[in-house]
Design an enzyme around this catalytic site. Sequence first.
Site, short mmCIF file in Angstrom:
data_model
loop_
_atom_site.label_atom_id
_atom_site.label_comp_id
_atom_site.label_asym_id
_atom_site.label_seq_id
_atom_site.Cartn_x
_atom_site.Cartn_y
_atom_site.Cartn_z
N ASN A 55 18.62 76.88 4.53
CA ASN A 55 19.34 77.55 3.33
C ASN A 55 19.33 79.22 3.33
O ASN A 55 18.82 79.67 4.62
CB ASN A 55 18.52 77.21 2.17
CG ASN A 55 19.81 76.71 1.19
OD1 ASN A 55 20.60 77.30 0.98
ND2 ASN A 55 19.54 76.12 0.27
N HIS A 105 1.75 91.34 16.25
CA HIS A 105 1.49 92.40 17.03
C HIS A 105 -0.11 92.55 17.14
O HIS A 105 -0.70 91.95 16.48
CB HIS A 105 2.05 93.48 16.00
CG HIS A 105 3.35 93.60 15.77
ND1 HIS A 105 4.27 93.99 16.93
CD2 HIS A 105 4.38 93.16 15.00
CE1 HIS A 105 5.57 94.02 16.47
NE2 HIS A 105 5.50 93.54 15.26
N GLY A 107 11.56 77.34 -0.98
CA GLY A 107 12.22 78.64 -1.04
C GLY A 107 10.85 79.80 -0.67
O GLY A 107 9.83 79.65 -1.10
N ALA A 115 7.38 76.06 -2.72
CA ALA A 115 7.68 77.44 -2.73
C ALA A 115 6.84 78.70 -2.61
O ALA A 115 5.72 78.46 -3.37
CB ALA A 115 8.58 77.64 -3.82
N ARG A 173 -2.09 66.98 -2.09
CA ARG A 173 -2.23 65.39 -2.20
C ARG A 173 -1.39 64.94 -1.17
O ARG A 173 -0.37 65.31 -0.72
CB ARG A 173 -2.16 65.03 -3.41
CG ARG A 173 -0.62 65.10 -3.92
CD ARG A 173 -0.49 64.32 -5.53
NE ARG A 173 1.10 64.69 -5.90
CZ ARG A 173 2.06 64.14 -5.51
NH1 ARG A 173 1.96 63.01 -4.60
NH2 ARG A 173 3.28 64.27 -6.25
#
Length: 219
Positions: free
Chosen positions: A96, A126, A153, A171, A194
């Site tokens: 997305n 890095h 997201g 998210a 879970r």
Amino acid sequence: MTDDVTAGMSRTGRIEWKRMVSGQVYQDTHPDIDRQRERAENLFLEYNRIGPGQKQERRRILEALLGQVGQDVVINPDFRCEVGCNIRVGSQTLINYGAVMLDNAPITIGRNVWIGPGAGLFCTNHALDYEERKAGACQARPIKICQGAWLGGHVVVLGGVRIGRGAVIGAGSIVTHDIPDQVVAVGNPCTVLRPITDADRTGYLDRIRQRDQENSQDQ
């Protein structure tokens, strides 16, 4: 993308590239690696400018940009990556809006994976030492997202992580360690909440099958 990306590199460029993709400390600032970044950036900027109706043109760019791309893959803009050629995406996968993939090591994304908006897959780290970091020292580790996984997201996945088949990542989670198959995992650092069981089924598929059967009888 099937061509050997190291074919036109200098001897030192080929050495640093091989060190990079194999997980060794490498010179991230090497000019040959920078050229691969520029190539990828030109392609993903072009891709992000193209409208959704131009499916063939989008497909052409993805095939040039990525190491492998399956069928019916959807990658929404604004997609960005490091070198592109180290990313392999399975069929029927959705990535997305606003995904960023730093693919200095291989990123493998299986079939039917969903990656939510603003997600980041970051293979590269890095050097911790300031002098080494300033001189371009980096180390990259691969990421694998197995078939059917769903990343919500703004999920961040760090190098060296495998996310199991069918796993769901909540998210905003930051995934620093492997996640097993068929679990819900959330948090920073991401931990297993879970397992996913039959109790999570909503009856949706049964309803759709019944609806389709009734529609076919009406025709």
